[in-house]
Structure formats: structure tokens, C-alpha cells
Design a protein around this motif. Structure first.
Motif, PDB file in Angstrom:
ATOM      1  N   SER A   1      -7.742   1.171   1.009  1.00 56.92           N
ATOM      2  CA  SER A   1      -8.807   1.252   0.009  1.00 56.92           C
ATOM      3  C   SER A   1      -9.769   0.086   0.211  1.00 56.92           C
ATOM      4  CB  SER A   1      -8.222   1.230  -1.406  1.00 56.92           C
ATOM      5  OG  SER A   1      -7.594   2.457  -1.706  1.00 56.92           O
TER       6      SER A   1
ATOM      7  N   ASP B   1      -3.555   4.073  -2.691  1.00 49.85           N
ATOM      8  CA  ASP B   1      -3.810   2.644  -2.468  1.00 49.85           C
ATOM      9  C   ASP B   1      -4.695   2.132  -3.595  1.00 49.85           C
ATOM     10  OD1 ASP B   1      -2.386   2.495  -0.101  1.00 49.85           O
ATOM     11  OD2 ASP B   1      -4.154   2.584   1.202  1.00 49.85           O
TER      12      ASP B   1
ATOM     13  N   ASN C   1       0.866  -1.179   0.000  1.00 52.41           N
ATOM     14  CA  ASN C   1       0.000   0.000   0.000  1.00 52.41           C
ATOM     15  C   ASN C   1       0.893   1.215   0.000  1.00 52.41           C
ATOM     16  OD1 ASN C   1       0.412   0.775   3.025  1.00 52.41           O
ATOM     17  ND2 ASN C   1      -0.194  -1.381   3.101  1.00 52.41           N
TER      18      ASN C   1
ATOM     19  N   GLY D   1      -4.318  -2.000   0.982  1.00 49.34           N
ATOM     20  CA  GLY D   1      -4.140  -0.929   1.951  1.00 49.34           C
ATOM     21  C   GLY D   1      -5.438  -0.532   2.620  1.00 49.34           C
TER      22      GLY D   1
END
Length: 310
Positions: A88, A81, A60, A86
Motif C-alpha cells: 500500500s 495492506d 503486511n 506492505g
């Protein structure tokens, strides 16, 4: 829906790293999915285009912990991201280079608002190249840190972990077994050993690095997303042909590769510079797959020097 709003800190954004003090983290909504990004406006006198950095598989934007603060001293800098990674959203959808490239292109147009210099690592390099191929009017320069030629499983992990990824594919259809395997994979000790097999600079495998891989695995839908990711990477439509995209480059492109890369071996770079006069290759001695982190000061210097002269 395209919007950019501050939100309370998440586990990743609260990591005790320099990123939380060196810039700003926000969430942007793309096709209804939450996307995290980091940015710094750079100095007023900056004469470089905005930089946008794209992470590799399983990582990420925190992977750029030793790069973003330094780069933002000379240019506007963004990092994002990718969907499914990550902070997201862990979307229930098939993934691929074209989907992520559409996400990045819309982010450039909707949030940054001007052409950028794209920097991508491994899977992120594949995505960056796809963006430049599909939207060359939004990309001024392209820097790629290793480039998986077929966008397939060799970019997942190194060594003994790679064999496990084959086992994962056979378990995708069995949610119970998949959850059990995922519980093993997300253990800090397991991930630390995996990262030690990738990094050539041992002291860079610290608690912050391990945590940036561990924390997203606790998100709602993370196990399901891993199933989609593994299934997606085995399809022929996962990525356009890398060599075809290289042969039609429209922007100056730098390819950096560590000669000790154990994930995507440097031998894969042979013959690539013959595909385009816009492509230059630098092989860095003594570093591996994560050269941007293993020798960050050297990487930052090389990147900025190339951006200034291109």
C-alpha cells in the motif's frame, strides 16, 4: 475514488509463496492512495461470512501466508495492506487507529459489500476493534490475536529492538540521521535477528518471512513514512481507549493470546473478559506473538471452530 483494478506484480506479490498461486491480488484506490489486497471467493457452498484479515505493525498481508489458503477452502477470504505498510502507498500523513479503521470500513463497504468476520493481529487487532466499534453493522464477528491496550510502542518490536525504537523517536526531526538508521533497520540480517526475538518457532523465520518485512522498506517514501508512523504513535490521539471499546462490544469477540508472547505479554489480558459478556479469551500454551504463523494449523482450526459456533 473507489476502484479495484489488477496491476502488474509488485516485489511483494511476486514472492515465491503459496499466496500468489492460492488467490488474487489487486489494488484499490482509497482517498487517492493505492491499497493492496488479496482475496479468494471461497467454495460455492460456504456458510460463513467473508473473512477479512488485518496484519500487525511493520508487516503486511503476506504475514498470513500459512492461513489464507487454508481458510479460503471453507469461506470467502480477504486480506489487506494497511496504508503505509506492505504494497500500500507510503503516504505522507499522520497515522492512527481511526484512519486505518476508516480505510478498512470503506473497503468492506466498497469492495466486499457485506458484513464480515474481522481478524486482526496486534496493531491489526486494534484496528479491527476500532472498525467494530465505529461500524458494528458491517462486522458480524471479531477475532483478535493479542491486543495492545494503549496502542503504543510496545507493539513495535521485542527485546533489544524496542530500545532502538526509543532512539528512532529522537531522530525523527533529523532526516539525515533517520535515513542512516533506516538503512540499518532494513538490512535482512538485522530484521532476521529481530524476528528471531519475537518468534518461538525458530524454523518459521525463513527467507520468505524476512523478505516480507524487507521489501516494503525499498518503496519510495518508506523512510518518510516511518517518521510519520513513529511520530503518530506517540500522540494521545493514536487510538481510542481499548477498554472502553471492549466494554461496548456489540458482536461476538474471540481474543487469542500466546503465553510466551514477548511483545505484548499475556499478563495484559487479565481482567479483559470481565468487560463484556461477548468477549471470550483463549490463552495458547507454548506460542508467542505470532501464534497464527508459529502454529498455523492449530490457529486455523480454532478460528474456524469459533466462527462456526458464534
Amino acid at each position: 475514488m473507489v476502484s479495484s483494478v489488477p496491476q502488474p506484480p509488485t516485489l511483494l506479490s511476486s514472492l515465491s509463496s503459496t499466496l500468489s498461486q492460492a488467490g488474487y491480488q489487486r489494488f484499490w484506490y482509497w482517498r487517492g492512495w493505492r491499497i493492496r489486497y488479496w482475496f479468494h471467493p471461497g467454495p460455492p457452498e460456504a456458510n460463513l461470512p467473508p473473512l477479512l484479515l488485518i496484519h500487525g505493525f511493520g508487516a503486511n498481508l503476506n504475514q498470513w501466508r500459512h492461513n489464507l489458503p487454508a481458510l479460503s477452502r471453507v469461506a470467502p477470504v480477504y486480506a489487506i495492506d494497511l496504508l503505509g505498510f506492505g504494497d500500500s502507498e507510503k503516504a505522507a500523513t499522520l497515522y492512527g487507529a481511526e484512519l486505518w479503521a476508516a480505510q478498512v470500513a470503506d473497503f468492506i463497504q466498497g469492495v466486499i459489500g457485506q458484513p464480515v468476520a474481522l481478524v486482526g493481529h496486534s496493531l491489526g487487532a486494534l484496528v479491527a476493534m476500532t472498525v467494530a466499534h465505529n461500524h458494528d453493522n458491517w462486522v458480524k464477528q471479531l477475532a483478535l490475536i493479542t491486543l495492545p491496550l494503549e496502542g503504543n510502542r510496545e507493539d513495535l518490536v521485542a527485546g533489544w529492538i524496542a530500545a532502538l525504537s526509543l532512539r528512532v523517536e529522537s531522530l525523527v526531526a533529523n532526516p539525515l540521521m533517520m535515513r542512516s538508521l533506516f538503512a540499518l533497520i532494513r538490512r535482512p540480517g538485522f530484521l532476521r535477528r529481530a524476528l528471531a526475538g519475537i518468534y518461538t518457532v525458530a524454523d518459521r523465520v525463513d527467507d520468505d518471512l524476512v523478505n516480507l518485512f524487507v521489501l516494503p522498506t525499498g518503496d519510495r517514501g518508506a523512510t518518510r513514512t516511518l517518521c510519520y508512523l513513529v511520530r503518530s504513535r506517540t500522540t494521545l490521539s493514536f487510538s481510542p481507549s481499548v477498554k472502553d471499546m471492549l466494554a461496548t462490544l456489540a458482536v461476538p469477540t474471540l481474543l487469542l493470546w500466546g503465553d510466551q508472547d514477548r511483545v505484548v505479554p499475556v499478563a495484559q489480558s487479565q481482567g479483559l473478559v470481565d468487560l463484556s459478556p461477548l468477549l471470550s479469551l483463549e490463552v495458547l500454551p507454548g506460542v508467542g506473538h505470532c501464534l497464527y504463523d508459529e502454529t498455523d494449523a492449530d490457529f486455523n482450526q480454532r478460528l474456524l471452530a469459533w466462527l462456526r459456533k458464534s
